[in-house]
Design a protein around this motif. Structure first.
Motif, PDB file in Angstrom:
ATOM      1  N   ASP A 123       5.280-125.460  78.632  1.00 35.09           N
ATOM      2  CA  ASP A 123       6.218-124.846  77.697  1.00 35.09           C
ATOM      3  C   ASP A 123       6.182-123.325  77.720  1.00 35.09           C
ATOM      4  O   ASP A 123       5.178-122.688  78.038  1.00 35.09           O
ATOM      5  CB  ASP A 123       6.029-125.405  76.288  1.00 35.09           C
ATOM      6  CG  ASP A 123       4.708-124.985  75.713  1.00 35.09           C
ATOM      7  OD1 ASP A 123       4.670-124.640  74.540  1.00 35.09           O
ATOM      8  OD2 ASP A 123       3.700-124.997  76.476  1.00 35.09           O
ATOM      9  N   THR A 124       7.332-122.798  77.402  1.00 30.65           N
ATOM     10  CA  THR A 124       7.562-121.362  77.511  1.00 30.65           C
ATOM     11  C   THR A 124       6.575-120.559  76.679  1.00 30.65           C
ATOM     12  O   THR A 124       6.174-119.464  77.067  1.00 30.65           O
ATOM     13  CB  THR A 124       9.002-121.036  77.073  1.00 30.65           C
ATOM     14  OG1 THR A 124       9.896-121.901  77.775  1.00 30.65           O
ATOM     15  CG2 THR A 124       9.353-119.607  77.413  1.00 30.65           C
TER      16      THR A 124
ATOM     17  N   GLU B 128      -5.331-113.762  70.301  1.00 30.31           N
ATOM     18  CA  GLU B 128      -6.025-114.924  69.732  1.00 30.31           C
ATOM     19  C   GLU B 128      -6.439-115.893  70.846  1.00 30.31           C
ATOM     20  O   GLU B 128      -7.546-116.408  70.867  1.00 30.31           O
ATOM     21  CB  GLU B 128      -5.133-115.646  68.719  1.00 30.31           C
ATOM     22  CG  GLU B 128      -4.927-114.914  67.402  1.00 30.31           C
ATOM     23  CD  GLU B 128      -6.148-115.012  66.479  1.00 30.31           C
ATOM     24  OE1 GLU B 128      -7.164-115.628  66.868  1.00 30.31           O
ATOM     25  OE2 GLU B 128      -6.080-114.443  65.366  1.00 30.31           O
ATOM     26  N   TYR B 129      -5.532-116.115  71.770  1.00 23.23           N
ATOM     27  CA  TYR B 129      -5.798-117.010  72.895  1.00 23.23           C
ATOM     28  C   TYR B 129      -6.967-116.490  73.725  1.00 23.23           C
ATOM     29  O   TYR B 129      -7.794-117.258  74.222  1.00 23.23           O
ATOM     30  CB  TYR B 129      -4.528-117.113  73.754  1.00 23.23           C
ATOM     31  CG  TYR B 129      -4.658-117.942  74.996  1.00 23.23           C
ATOM     32  CD1 TYR B 129      -4.663-119.331  74.932  1.00 23.23           C
ATOM     33  CD2 TYR B 129      -4.758-117.332  76.241  1.00 23.23           C
ATOM     34  CE1 TYR B 129      -4.768-120.089  76.086  1.00 23.23           C
ATOM     35  CE2 TYR B 129      -4.870-118.083  77.399  1.00 23.23           C
ATOM     36  CZ  TYR B 129      -4.879-119.460  77.314  1.00 23.23           C
ATOM     37  OH  TYR B 129      -4.994-120.218  78.459  1.00 23.23           O
ATOM     38  N   GLN B 130      -7.037-115.187  73.877  1.00 20.50           N
ATOM     39  CA  GLN B 130      -8.110-114.594  74.668  1.00 20.50           C
ATOM     40  C   GLN B 130      -9.468-114.764  73.988  1.00 20.50           C
ATOM     41  O   GLN B 130     -10.495-114.928  74.646  1.00 20.50           O
ATOM     42  CB  GLN B 130      -7.834-113.096  74.879  1.00 20.50           C
ATOM     43  CG  GLN B 130      -6.639-112.800  75.749  1.00 20.50           C
ATOM     44  CD  GLN B 130      -6.899-113.160  77.197  1.00 20.50           C
ATOM     45  OE1 GLN B 130      -7.972-112.949  77.723  1.00 20.50           O
ATOM     46  NE2 GLN B 130      -5.903-113.752  77.845  1.00 20.50           N
ATOM     47  N   PHE B 131      -9.469-114.730  72.676  1.00 22.61           N
ATOM     48  CA  PHE B 131     -10.729-114.822  71.936  1.00 22.61           C
ATOM     49  C   PHE B 131     -11.222-116.253  71.779  1.00 22.61           C
ATOM     50  O   PHE B 131     -12.332-116.484  71.308  1.00 22.61           O
ATOM     51  CB  PHE B 131     -10.585-114.172  70.553  1.00 22.61           C
ATOM     52  CG  PHE B 131     -10.907-112.701  70.540  1.00 22.61           C
ATOM     53  CD1 PHE B 131     -12.227-112.278  70.667  1.00 22.61           C
ATOM     54  CD2 PHE B 131      -9.913-111.753  70.407  1.00 22.61           C
ATOM     55  CE1 PHE B 131     -12.542-110.932  70.651  1.00 22.61           C
ATOM     56  CE2 PHE B 131     -10.215-110.400  70.406  1.00 22.61           C
ATOM     57  CZ  PHE B 131     -11.533-109.992  70.531  1.00 22.61           C
TER      58      PHE B 131
ATOM     59  N   ILE C   6       2.344-116.380  76.965  1.00 20.74           N
ATOM     60  CA  ILE C   6       1.001-115.888  76.623  1.00 20.74           C
ATOM     61  C   ILE C   6       0.192-115.601  77.878  1.00 20.74           C
ATOM     62  O   ILE C   6      -0.494-114.582  77.972  1.00 20.74           O
ATOM     63  CB  ILE C   6       0.277-116.930  75.738  1.00 20.74           C
ATOM     64  CG1 ILE C   6       0.758-116.807  74.299  1.00 20.74           C
ATOM     65  CG2 ILE C   6      -1.215-116.760  75.831  1.00 20.74           C
ATOM     66  CD1 ILE C   6      -0.143-117.504  73.313  1.00 20.74           C
ATOM     67  N   GLU C   7       0.291-116.479  78.851  1.00 21.60           N
ATOM     68  CA  GLU C   7      -0.518-116.300  80.059  1.00 21.60           C
ATOM     69  C   GLU C   7      -0.018-115.160  80.929  1.00 21.60           C
ATOM     70  O   GLU C   7      -0.798-114.490  81.599  1.00 21.60           O
ATOM     71  CB  GLU C   7      -0.561-117.616  80.850  1.00 21.60           C
ATOM     72  CG  GLU C   7      -1.418-118.667  80.161  1.00 21.60           C
ATOM     73  CD  GLU C   7      -1.488-119.976  80.945  1.00 21.60           C
ATOM     74  OE1 GLU C   7      -0.654-120.161  81.849  1.00 21.60           O
ATOM     75  OE2 GLU C   7      -2.371-120.800  80.624  1.00 21.60           O
TER      76      GLU C   7
ATOM     77  N   ALA D  26       7.928-111.936  84.111  1.00 21.93           N
ATOM     78  CA  ALA D  26       6.637-112.398  84.620  1.00 21.93           C
ATOM     79  C   ALA D  26       6.367-113.843  84.226  1.00 21.93           C
ATOM     80  O   ALA D  26       5.692-114.582  84.942  1.00 21.93           O
ATOM     81  CB  ALA D  26       5.517-111.492  84.121  1.00 21.93           C
ATOM     82  N   ALA D  27       6.893-114.241  83.089  1.00 20.76           N
ATOM     83  CA  ALA D  27       6.676-115.606  82.613  1.00 20.76           C
ATOM     84  C   ALA D  27       7.762-116.550  83.121  1.00 20.76           C
ATOM     85  O   ALA D  27       7.704-117.755  82.882  1.00 20.76           O
ATOM     86  CB  ALA D  27       6.632-115.628  81.084  1.00 20.76           C
ATOM     87  N   GLY D  28       8.737-116.014  83.810  1.00 26.60           N
ATOM     88  CA  GLY D  28       9.855-116.831  84.258  1.00 26.60           C
ATOM     89  C   GLY D  28      10.676-117.359  83.105  1.00 26.60           C
ATOM     90  O   GLY D  28      11.199-118.466  83.139  1.00 26.60           O
TER      91      GLY D  28
END
Lengths: 200, 200
Positions: A4-5, A57-60, A10-11, A33-35
């Motif tokens: 999902d988008t 948040e995702y990184q932590f 996020i990535e 970059a995320a297409g």
DNA sequence: GTATTTTTAAAACAGATGTTTAAAATAATC
DNA sequence: GATTATTTTAAACATCTGTTTTAAAAATAC
């Protein structure tokens, strides 16, 4: 749906925000970059800032996990608890190659993400190291004249700075001489040796 | 002339670029902070980027001076030469409070200023520390198993990280416990103790 | 006092910015 | 299979960006 988008955004956002800065990355750049479409950023995260916070948040995430796991090991001897932190630094940087750069950017040039995200996690890490040092001094294992608060910063500094300086280091050192594990283990050894109480 | 516009621009630019980032500061903002006209930036420095480079050069001035002075002291024992670097870090941060933040920003998010300015100075500092460590190991003063390249980064890290993390540290430590000199002296003591050859 | 350089001001420039809109396409639910 | 609900798309929005242009004003040099 392929992936999902929301997640794709996020990535893709992590390396962009880490290598440039919050202000230097454009929404169009992120979407490309995320297409994904430009409007997807506002649609899913309410805007560029919302995406940035969600990405932080995702990184932590691995840090939060690791801290929970680590807290349960408070019965270990102080030096080993510090060693846990050292391997956490190395491990997290492996799983989240952009986290340390993002945090450093927030420390030097705080955005709204500092108050919203970074401030939640750093104090937890600080307290973990602080407590281990305190017990080590009390047990006579570490130098009794140690200023513990400052010593926490020294450990974080000697371990983390390397990952920030890596691009520069690659130009200064022979390529072979750059191994994350090697660095962390030697740096931690220097630090631990440095705070140990001298044999009488 | 009260203080020519060129200098006013450079001095106003330093805190702005350090606290935000190159991209996040606008030319209108710079001109207003310097009490100058918007067109002055292009007139004197050819644009925002030119002003940024000139400001970086200005920031490195004390470093360039100190390095020249220090090179002449290459006859000192290794440990004392490392101590010179430690006091250089503390001293420079006092004279140029924004330099370390600017350099860190260039390390994590390089702009054109990295190639143009930062890259000129960092290797000089690196070589100075590297040489002192090399001689110390050769003289049997420091641990013989030391990876010297990595140890250079450790010294830079344990000394510099503090100045980057200071805003965060202020929230984590009792205000009284934050003294630049105290930090640098303890951190250097830990490091030096950590790399010393153990007494047999 | 004249000539030169520096500074100011306001305006205009083209381009990029983050965000919103409304229609089209897809997915989910019944 | 028809009807919702969700997601994606491309175009348009107003605003801000760095820079340049005009001109007049001020300061400095000769």
């Amino acid at each position: 749906m392929e992936k999902d988008t929301r997640l794709k955004l996020i990535e893709a956002a992590a390396p962009l925000f880490a290598q440039k800065s919050f202000a230097a990355v454009s929404v169009r750049e992120l979407a490309q970059a995320a297409g994904a479409n430009i409007a997807a950023v506002s649609y899913h995260y309410g805007g560029k800032e919302g995406l940035y916070h969600a990405m932080l948040e995702y990184q932590f995430e691995p840090i939060a996990e690791a801290l929970e796991r680590i807290q349960t090991m408070s019965s270990l001897p102080p030096a080993e608890r510090l060693g846990l932190y050292a391997s956490l630094v190395a491990g997290v940087h492996h799983r989240r190659p952009y986290l340390l750069r993002l945090v450093h950017a927030e420390l030097t040039s705080p955005t709204s993400g500092f108050e919203a995200v970074v401030k939640k996690y750093i104090p937890q890490i600080f307290r973990f190291i602080h407590q281990a040092l305190e017990e080590g001094v009390a047990a006579g294992e570490f130098r009794p004249d140690l200023d513990i608060g400052l010593a926490v910063i020294s450990l974080a500094g000697i371990l983390n700075f390397y990952f920030v300086a890596k691009p520069m280091a690659r130009q200064l050192l022979p390529a072979s001489g750059l191994s994350d594990e090697k660095y962390v283990s030697q740096a931690f050894a220097i630090y631990l040796n440095g705070i140990r109480r001298e044999k009488p």
